[in-house]
Design an enzyme around this catalytic site. Structure first.
Site, PDB file in Angstrom:
ATOM      1  N   GLU A 121     -28.764 -13.599 -57.790  1.00  0.00           N
ATOM      2  CA  GLU A 121     -29.288 -13.763 -59.163  1.00  0.00           C
ATOM      3  C   GLU A 121     -29.254 -12.459 -59.950  1.00  0.00           C
ATOM      4  OE1 GLU A 121     -29.583 -16.372 -60.874  1.00  0.00           O
ATOM      5  OE2 GLU A 121     -29.046 -17.419 -59.056  1.00  0.00           O
TER       6      GLU A 121
HETATM    7  C1  LIG Z   1     -27.119 -15.761 -49.573  1.00  0.00           C
HETATM    8  C2  LIG Z   1     -26.457 -15.693 -50.905  1.00  0.00           C
HETATM    9  C3  LIG Z   1     -26.550 -16.775 -51.765  1.00  0.00           C
HETATM   10  C4  LIG Z   1     -25.895 -16.747 -52.995  1.00  0.00           C
HETATM   11  N1  LIG Z   1     -25.928 -17.861 -53.797  1.00  0.00           N
HETATM   12  C5  LIG Z   1     -25.128 -17.901 -54.890  1.00  0.00           C
HETATM   13  C6  LIG Z   1     -24.974 -19.109 -55.636  1.00  0.00           C
HETATM   14  O1  LIG Z   1     -25.598 -20.122 -55.337  1.00  0.00           O
HETATM   15  N2  LIG Z   1     -24.118 -19.110 -56.683  1.00  0.00           N
HETATM   16  C7  LIG Z   1     -23.405 -18.012 -57.052  1.00  0.00           C
HETATM   17  O2  LIG Z   1     -22.640 -18.083 -58.010  1.00  0.00           O
HETATM   18  N3  LIG Z   1     -23.535 -16.849 -56.358  1.00  0.00           N
HETATM   19  C8  LIG Z   1     -24.365 -16.777 -55.300  1.00  0.00           C
HETATM   20  N4  LIG Z   1     -24.485 -15.608 -54.585  1.00  0.00           N
HETATM   21  C9  LIG Z   1     -23.737 -14.442 -55.008  1.00  0.00           C
HETATM   22  C10 LIG Z   1     -24.612 -13.341 -55.595  1.00  0.00           C
HETATM   23  O3  LIG Z   1     -25.114 -13.727 -56.834  1.00  0.00           O
HETATM   24  C11 LIG Z   1     -23.760 -12.074 -55.626  1.00  0.00           C
HETATM   25  O4  LIG Z   1     -23.648 -11.637 -54.293  1.00  0.00           O
HETATM   26  C12 LIG Z   1     -24.359 -10.994 -56.517  1.00  0.00           C
HETATM   27  O5  LIG Z   1     -24.256 -11.373 -57.863  1.00  0.00           O
HETATM   28  C13 LIG Z   1     -23.685  -9.642 -56.330  1.00  0.00           C
HETATM   29  O6  LIG Z   1     -22.309  -9.744 -56.355  1.00  0.00           O
HETATM   30  P1  LIG Z   1     -21.442  -9.085 -55.174  1.00  0.00           P
HETATM   31  O7  LIG Z   1     -22.006  -9.579 -53.894  1.00  0.00           O
HETATM   32  O8  LIG Z   1     -20.024  -9.338 -55.431  1.00  0.00           O
HETATM   33  O9  LIG Z   1     -21.761  -7.556 -55.261  1.00  0.00           O
HETATM   34  P2  LIG Z   1     -21.047  -6.481 -56.224  1.00  0.00           P
HETATM   35  O10 LIG Z   1     -20.966  -7.011 -57.603  1.00  0.00           O
HETATM   36  O11 LIG Z   1     -19.809  -6.027 -55.572  1.00  0.00           O
HETATM   37  O12 LIG Z   1     -22.119  -5.313 -56.192  1.00  0.00           O
HETATM   38  C14 LIG Z   1     -22.247  -4.416 -55.089  1.00  0.00           C
HETATM   39  C15 LIG Z   1     -23.203  -3.284 -55.482  1.00  0.00           C
HETATM   40  O13 LIG Z   1     -22.674  -2.582 -56.621  1.00  0.00           O
HETATM   41  C16 LIG Z   1     -23.617  -2.589 -57.684  1.00  0.00           C
HETATM   42  N5  LIG Z   1     -22.904  -2.760 -58.966  1.00  0.00           N
HETATM   43  C17 LIG Z   1     -21.937  -3.642 -59.265  1.00  0.00           C
HETATM   44  N6  LIG Z   1     -21.565  -3.505 -60.542  1.00  0.00           N
HETATM   45  C18 LIG Z   1     -22.307  -2.516 -61.074  1.00  0.00           C
HETATM   46  C19 LIG Z   1     -22.408  -1.921 -62.364  1.00  0.00           C
HETATM   47  N7  LIG Z   1     -21.655  -2.328 -63.394  1.00  0.00           N
HETATM   48  N8  LIG Z   1     -23.298  -0.919 -62.547  1.00  0.00           N
HETATM   49  C20 LIG Z   1     -24.102  -0.511 -61.558  1.00  0.00           C
HETATM   50  N9  LIG Z   1     -24.059  -1.053 -60.302  1.00  0.00           N
HETATM   51  C21 LIG Z   1     -23.180  -2.042 -60.071  1.00  0.00           C
HETATM   52  C22 LIG Z   1     -24.552  -3.766 -57.423  1.00  0.00           C
HETATM   53  O14 LIG Z   1     -25.831  -3.561 -57.997  1.00  0.00           O
HETATM   54  C23 LIG Z   1     -24.580  -3.795 -55.902  1.00  0.00           C
HETATM   55  O15 LIG Z   1     -25.563  -2.920 -55.433  1.00  0.00           O
HETATM   56  C24 LIG Z   1     -25.164 -15.598 -53.368  1.00  0.00           C
HETATM   57  C25 LIG Z   1     -25.118 -14.495 -52.521  1.00  0.00           C
HETATM   58  C26 LIG Z   1     -25.732 -14.542 -51.298  1.00  0.00           C
HETATM   59  C27 LIG Z   1     -25.614 -13.350 -50.388  1.00  0.00           C
END
Ligand SMILES: Cc1cc2nc3c(=O)[nH]c(=O)nc-3n(C[C@H](O)[C@H](O)[C@H](O)COP(=O)(O)OP(=O)(O)OC[C@H]3O[C@@H](n4cnc5c(N)ncnc54)[C@H](O)[C@@H]3O)c2cc1C
Length: 582
Positions: free
Chosen positions: A431
């Site tokens: 989220e």
């Molecule tokens: C158990 C689980 C359930 C989930 N359920 C859903 C779901 O139902 N539907 C759905 O759509 N998604 C879902 N997600 C996905 C979740 O919303 C994403 O994992 C989350 O938005 C982060 O994206 P990412 O994992 O690609 O991390 P990334 O975007 O790669 O981020 C990695 C790190 O980099 C930081 N970062 C990234 N961009 C920036 C920036 N511009 N500035 C500063 N810091 C930054 C982040 O804060 C984080 O610490 C789920 C994830 C999990 C693990």
């Protein structure tokens, strides 16, 4: 014992009745079918239901997990029956409109209920969050036909729902999604692409699942301005056949094992557009914001459950003291007490803050006075990223402290506290990660509106300071809050005065600023809690002691946080990325 859960009923009623003052809500036409007795009865029933029906799922859900069998997700033993009981009792529609089968209770009561669900079994709680959020989204942005067909089934819990945003190359950076939506002659669309990490992307609790999917039409502009929103039913609406949506993988993960996290493949899946083309992200924010509020309460929910286990254990576990005497219960040791006080201080403040955010959303919806409604909405908008990030951090930290209080018995799985650590961790990521919440707070909620929302927040606190300044028992908290406000004010001035080219300074300080604002907001909640207790009761004495602990042991962090906010990006940017990565 592992699955034992006792809902914080007295605490929730105290907050809603005395601190949040829910009687003001019951005077609005939107809620005048509800009164204190009814809302109390609902929460009492919820406390019983969550501890008797949902809590027993927690351990088995963790050990068995959801499984992918022949392309279909099978939930752990007991989930199907519990879900049937859940919808039979009408829990999914607590705050949904009566017209669609809900009970139209305030969101602040719903949030107290959500805490109980998530505290009993967070993996189970992941599904109902999405039903309500999807129904709310459709009511706001869907056409009449879709609303009439889908919303009553979500409100009753007969159908499931998902939120499908994330793709392999598009996590925090939502603008990079690639799922393609091709328009069809009959007005529908065909969607192709792959969504990852989709919670309850498939399951055996409902036959139908309505997926809310972000995708882009063929000529859409790049980035977030080219994203549209679609509803993709698992089963075709006009026949009983399966739509082209399949689960190609179920993720193995650290916690939340019963909540299936799916890779969903869409292969020319039939879809219906919701809202205008290219405005999908705006529409989706209705769902995201509501889900963020629910994720906010997941933190205190787990924290509270962990706290109760730690307190009970610390009273029973005998260690230390003079060798010739009976060993002492570990609750007598100063360091154990320190941990228990921190756990209570953080959990109780965050619960109150999330209730406060929900209350303001209720006022924003129900108050006919436009100015009141606007101010309440703006305050809730400021609090939401704070509640999401600080709430989830509290869930994880408090669960972690519970492991420490239980020692080796916390690290092994017998008492269930190590599961809380694993389950709580993800709330800091999904989220919108906590880092993204901090950026949202400082850039959108602070800088973009030139401090308007911030001023509403500070003025509310100042009103309460004036209201309670003559209450003797509040004196210590008041002095801590004054100092906290000064540190917050310096940091806010620093951020507001950063020139556009100094955006790196703002970004560097964002997480500390969020934590500082959360600490001040927590102190505000402690002031209100302590102001409303009866000191002659055990409950009142206990609130006063924990509130004073919060002031003495935690509020000094405001200075440190404020200093860090104002450091700017100098050191952060002193190494090139290549050198930093070694
Ligand atoms: C158990 C689980 C359930 C989930 N359920 C859903 C779901 O139902 N539907 C759905 O759509 N998604 C879902 N997600 C996905 C979740 O919303 C994403 O994992 C989350 O938005 C982060 O994206 P990412 O994992 O690609 O991390 P990334 O975007 O790669 O981020 C990695 C790190 O980099 C930081 N970062 C990234 N961009 C920036 C920036 N511009 N500035 C500063 N810091 C930054 C982040 O804060 C984080 O610490 C789920 C994830 C999990 C693990």
């Amino acid at each position: 014992m592992n699955s034992h859960y006792e809902a914080p009923l007295d605490e929730s009623i105290f907050l809603l009745k005395e601190v949040i003052e829910w009687k003001t809500l019951f005077e609005y036409p939107a809620f005048n079918h509800v009164d204190e007795d009814l809302a109390t009865a609902v929460l009492s029933e919820a406390a019983k239901f969550t501890s008797e029906v949902l809590a027993p799922l927690n351990e088995i859900g963790d050990s068995q997990g959801s499984r992918l069998i022949d392309g279909k997700v099978v939930t752990p033993d007991g989930f199907r029956q519990a879900y049937a009981d859940f919808i039979e009792s009408g829990w999914p529609g607590l705050d949904m409109p009566e017209k669609y089968g809900g009970q139209a209770l305030p969101l602040s009561v719903q949030v107290a209920f959500a805490e109980m669900v998530n505290g009993a079994c967070i993996s189970f709680g992941m599904l109902p969050i999405m039903l309500r959020a999807a129904a709310t989204l459709l009511l706001e942005h869907g056409g009449t036909e879709i609303i009439d067909r889908v919303v009553p089934n979500l409100v009753s819990g007969k159908w499931g729902a998902t939120i499908c945003i994330t793709e392999a190359q598009a996590g925090s950076d939502v603008g990079r999604i690639k799922t393609l939506a091709r328009p069809q002659a009959d007005g529908s669309y065909h969607l192709s692409g792959s969504k990852i990490f989709i919670s309850y992307g498939d399951h055996d609790l409902t036959n139908q699942i309505t997926h809310l999917v972000l995708a882009r039409t063929p000529d859409a502009p790049a980035g977030t301005r080219g994203i549209s929103l679609f509803l993709v039913p698992k089963i075709h609406f006009d026949s009983d056949s399966q739509n082209q949506v399949s689960v190609s993988r179920l993720e193995k993960k650290m916690g939340l094992k019963a909540s299936p996290t799916c890779v969903l493949d869409l292969d020319e899946a039939v879809a219906y557009r919701i809202g205008e083309e290219n405005r999908g992200l705006n529409c989706m924010f209705t769902m995201v914001n509501l889900m963020r509020l629910e994720v906010s309460i997941q933190g205190p929910a787990i924290a509270s459950a962990a706290c109760r286990k730690a307190l009970a254990y610390a009273r029973e576990r005998m260690q230390g003291g003079a060798p010739d005497k009976k060993a002492l219960p570990i609750i007598e040791h100063a360091d154990v007490r320190r941990m228990l006080y921190i756990m209570r201080a953080r959990t109780e403040a965050m619960r109150a803050l999330v209730f406060e955010a929900a209350f303001n959303l209720d006022v924003a919806r129900a108050d006919a006075d436009k100015e009141n409604a606007r101010a309440a909405k703006q305050l809730a908008e400021l609090l939401l990223p704070v509640c999401k990030a600080a709430g989830s951090q509290t869930g994880f930290d408090v669960a972690n402290l519970a492991v420490q209080v239980l020692g080796g018995h916390g690290y092994i799985s017998d008492h269930g506290v190590e599961q809380y650590v694993r389950d709580a961790r993800v709330a800091m990521i999904y989220e919108g990660s906590n880092g993204i919440q901090a950026l949202d707070l400082v850039t959108r909620k602070l800088l973009k509106d030139e401090g308007q929302r911030y001023n509403i927040f500070v003025n509310r606190i100042k009103q309460d300071i004036t209201r309670f300044e003559n209450i003797e028992r509040c004196k210590l908290i008041l002095s801590g809050l004054h100092q906290g406000l000064q540190h917050l004010s310096s940091s806010t001035d620093f951020l507001l005065n950063c020139k556009p080219e100094a955006i790196r300074d703002v970004e560097t300080g964002a997480a500390d600023y969020l934590n500082l604002l959360a600490l001040v907001a927590s102190s505000w909640m402690w002031l209100r809690m302590v102001a409303h207790v009866d000191e002659s009761t055990e409950f009142g004495l206990s609130k006063l002691a924990v509130g004073n602990f919060h002031t003495e042991h935690m509020m000094p962090e405001c200075q440190l946080l404020s200093e860090r906010v104002m450091l700017g990006a100098g050191t952060i940017d002193s190494l090139s990325s290549d050198v930093l990565a070694g």
